[in-house]
Design a protein around this motif. Structure first.
Motif, mmCIF file in Angstrom:
data_model
loop_
_atom_site.group_PDB
_atom_site.id
_atom_site.type_symbol
_atom_site.label_atom_id
_atom_site.label_comp_id
_atom_site.label_asym_id
_atom_site.label_seq_id
_atom_site.Cartn_x
_atom_site.Cartn_y
_atom_site.Cartn_z
ATOM 1 N N GLY A 74 -4.036 -21.987 20.581
ATOM 2 C CA GLY A 74 -2.925 -22.416 19.521
ATOM 3 C C GLY A 74 -3.231 -22.150 17.972
ATOM 4 O O GLY A 74 -2.122 -22.083 17.232
ATOM 5 N N GLN A 75 -4.327 -22.261 18.045
ATOM 6 C CA GLN A 75 -4.670 -22.067 16.342
ATOM 7 C C GLN A 75 -4.645 -20.806 15.840
ATOM 8 O O GLN A 75 -4.931 -19.710 16.426
ATOM 9 N N SER A 76 -4.678 -20.781 14.428
ATOM 10 C CA SER A 76 -4.292 -19.038 13.916
ATOM 11 C C SER A 76 -5.510 -18.847 12.974
ATOM 12 O O SER A 76 -6.132 -19.795 12.473
ATOM 13 N N ALA A 77 -5.896 -17.673 12.767
ATOM 14 C CA ALA A 77 -6.891 -17.208 11.865
ATOM 15 C C ALA A 77 -5.965 -16.028 11.118
ATOM 16 O O ALA A 77 -5.110 -15.384 11.516
ATOM 17 N N TYR A 78 -6.570 -16.000 9.857
ATOM 18 C CA TYR A 78 -5.647 -14.993 8.992
ATOM 19 C C TYR A 78 -6.729 -13.873 8.213
ATOM 20 O O TYR A 78 -7.984 -14.245 7.873
ATOM 21 N N ALA A 79 -6.254 -12.795 7.821
ATOM 22 C CA ALA A 79 -6.999 -11.626 7.423
ATOM 23 C C ALA A 79 -5.948 -10.798 6.275
ATOM 24 O O ALA A 79 -4.858 -10.830 6.633
ATOM 25 N N GLY A 80 -6.622 -10.640 5.125
ATOM 26 C CA GLY A 80 -5.821 -9.876 4.168
ATOM 27 C C GLY A 80 -6.023 -8.239 4.143
ATOM 28 O O GLY A 80 -6.985 -7.861 4.661
ATOM 29 N N ILE A 81 -4.563 -7.405 4.151
ATOM 30 C CA ILE A 81 -4.963 -6.145 4.419
ATOM 31 C C ILE A 81 -4.474 -5.635 2.929
ATOM 32 O O ILE A 81 -3.267 -5.837 2.430
ATOM 33 N N LEU A 82 -5.222 -4.562 2.591
ATOM 34 C CA LEU A 82 -4.851 -3.803 1.372
ATOM 35 C C LEU A 82 -4.612 -2.592 1.884
ATOM 36 O O LEU A 82 -5.462 -1.832 2.284
ATOM 37 N N PHE A 83 -3.548 -1.925 1.796
ATOM 38 C CA PHE A 83 -2.800 -0.622 2.285
ATOM 39 C C PHE A 83 -3.252 0.355 1.260
ATOM 40 O O PHE A 83 -3.776 1.686 1.696
ATOM 41 N N SER A 84 -3.363 0.084 -0.122
ATOM 42 C CA SER A 84 -3.370 1.025 -0.966
ATOM 43 C C SER A 84 -3.583 0.558 -2.321
ATOM 44 O O SER A 84 -3.191 -0.245 -2.647
ATOM 45 N N HIS A 85 -4.785 1.463 -2.971
ATOM 46 C CA HIS A 85 -5.011 0.906 -4.382
ATOM 47 C C HIS A 85 -4.021 1.609 -5.420
ATOM 48 O O HIS A 85 -3.476 2.753 -5.135
ATOM 49 N N ALA A 86 -3.657 0.935 -6.399
ATOM 50 C CA ALA A 86 -2.439 1.255 -7.312
ATOM 51 C C ALA A 86 -2.862 2.577 -8.060
ATOM 52 O O ALA A 86 -1.950 3.455 -8.432
ATOM 53 N N ASP A 87 -4.244 2.434 -8.239
ATOM 54 C CA ASP A 87 -4.839 3.956 -9.081
ATOM 55 C C ASP A 87 -5.224 4.975 -8.041
ATOM 56 O O ASP A 87 -5.630 5.952 -8.835
ATOM 57 N N THR A 88 -4.693 4.987 -6.933
ATOM 58 C CA THR A 88 -4.955 6.240 -5.979
ATOM 59 C C THR A 88 -3.746 6.812 -5.615
ATOM 60 O O THR A 88 -2.823 6.095 -5.048
ATOM 61 N N PRO A 89 -3.701 8.119 -6.107
ATOM 62 C CA PRO A 89 -2.433 8.803 -5.810
ATOM 63 C C PRO A 89 -2.168 9.176 -4.249
ATOM 64 O O PRO A 89 -3.240 9.177 -3.632
ATOM 65 N N GLY A 90 -0.952 9.364 -3.923
ATOM 66 C CA GLY A 90 -0.566 10.013 -2.330
ATOM 67 C C GLY A 90 -0.811 8.919 -1.550
ATOM 68 O O GLY A 90 -0.767 7.514 -2.035
ATOM 69 N N GLY A 91 -0.963 9.232 -0.631
ATOM 70 C CA GLY A 91 -0.835 8.409 0.700
ATOM 71 C C GLY A 91 0.060 8.778 2.016
ATOM 72 O O GLY A 91 0.785 9.600 1.562
ATOM 73 N N LYS A 92 -0.097 8.197 3.029
ATOM 74 C CA LYS A 92 0.779 8.264 4.197
ATOM 75 C C LYS A 92 1.690 6.998 4.481
ATOM 76 O O LYS A 92 1.207 6.071 4.572
ATOM 77 N N SER A 93 2.721 7.431 5.058
ATOM 78 C CA SER A 93 3.805 6.252 5.407
ATOM 79 C C SER A 93 3.308 5.775 6.904
ATOM 80 O O SER A 93 3.088 6.600 7.659
ATOM 81 N N ALA A 94 3.445 4.439 6.856
ATOM 82 C CA ALA A 94 3.178 3.820 8.257
ATOM 83 C C ALA A 94 3.963 2.680 8.542
ATOM 84 O O ALA A 94 4.042 1.913 7.542
ATOM 85 N N ASP A 95 4.005 2.631 9.733
ATOM 86 C CA ASP A 95 4.891 1.228 10.246
ATOM 87 C C ASP A 95 4.334 0.445 11.236
ATOM 88 O O ASP A 95 4.801 -0.505 11.710
#
Length: 223
Positions: free
Chosen positions: A160-181
């Motif tokens: 029942g205990q939780s663990a957490y991780a942070g996700i960075l999807f994109s850097h602000a200074d990196t142009p472009g990218g792909k949409s994902a859900d």
């Protein structure tokens, strides 16, 4: 002739007297030895009680057998069970597998372009969580997310205990990218991933990175 006869009688009397005196002296000597013998045998009997009383009083305190054994026995008894309990507990906890946990990914309000991954132990037993082997992929993109932040340490995740991780999807200074859900998550590269939707998505993904597992959401979103 009469004189000679008296002389012989006198000599005989002296001889008899002398023999009697010698016999009496011999008897007294014998009786003296007999009376001395008990005093010689009495001395060991007098020494016996002294030896008997001194031996226990000397042996008891110097040996201290009973008190030494009881103290050493209690020390060993209290020490070994505690050591054995901790070893059994650590040895009885298996590694967490991807299917042992449930996952939720939600876009964070800050930092920008971040999401929080929450993993919960859905089983009834604790498991050892591999902190640094988390694999995060997007089906439409090649390669897995890179690592950011400090390395963590594997830790026991209770039921029942939780663990957490942070996700960075994109850097602000990196142009472009792909949409994902949705993202694919596995605790180690050797396991098959599970697909998790991105809450409040879709998101734009480029140069994706993920942290190790932490015990709090605040720590996970620090990087």
């Amino acid at each position: 002739m009469a004189y000679a006869a008296r002389s012989l009688r006198t000599t005989a009397v002296f001889a008899a007297v002398s023999l009697g005196i010698m016999a009496l002296a011999a008897c007294e000597a014998d009786s003296g030895e007999d009376t001395a013998a008990p005093s010689a045998t009495a001395s060991p009997s007098a020494a016996g009680p002294d030896e008997g009383s001194s031996t226990p009083s000397t042996a008891g305190p110097s040996d201290g057998g009973a008190s030494d054994e009881s103290s050493s026995g209690s020390g060993g008894g209290t020490a070994s069970p505690s050591d054995a309990g901790s070893d059994d507990q650590d040895g009885g906890v298996g590694m967490c597998e991807t299917t042992d946990l449930t996952y939720v990914v939600t876009v964070a309000s800050k930092p920008v372009n971040h999401a929080l991954l929450t993993a919960v132990n859905k089983g009834s037993d604790p498991c050892l969580l591999p902190a640094n082997e988390l694999v995060l992929t997007i089906a439409e993109l090649d390669g897995a997310a890179g690592h950011m932040g400090p390395d963590g340490k594997d830790w026991i995740l209770e039921a029942g205990q939780s663990a957490y991780a942070g996700i960075l999807f994109s850097h602000a200074d990196t142009p472009g990218g792909k949409s994902a859900d949705k993202v694919e998550i596995a605790l180690t590269a050797a396991e098959s991933p599970t697909t998790v939707p991105v809450g409040h998505g879709p998101v734009t993904v480029n140069d994706m990175e993920v942290t190790s597992f932490f015990g709090s959401a605040e720590d996970a979103l620090t990087y």
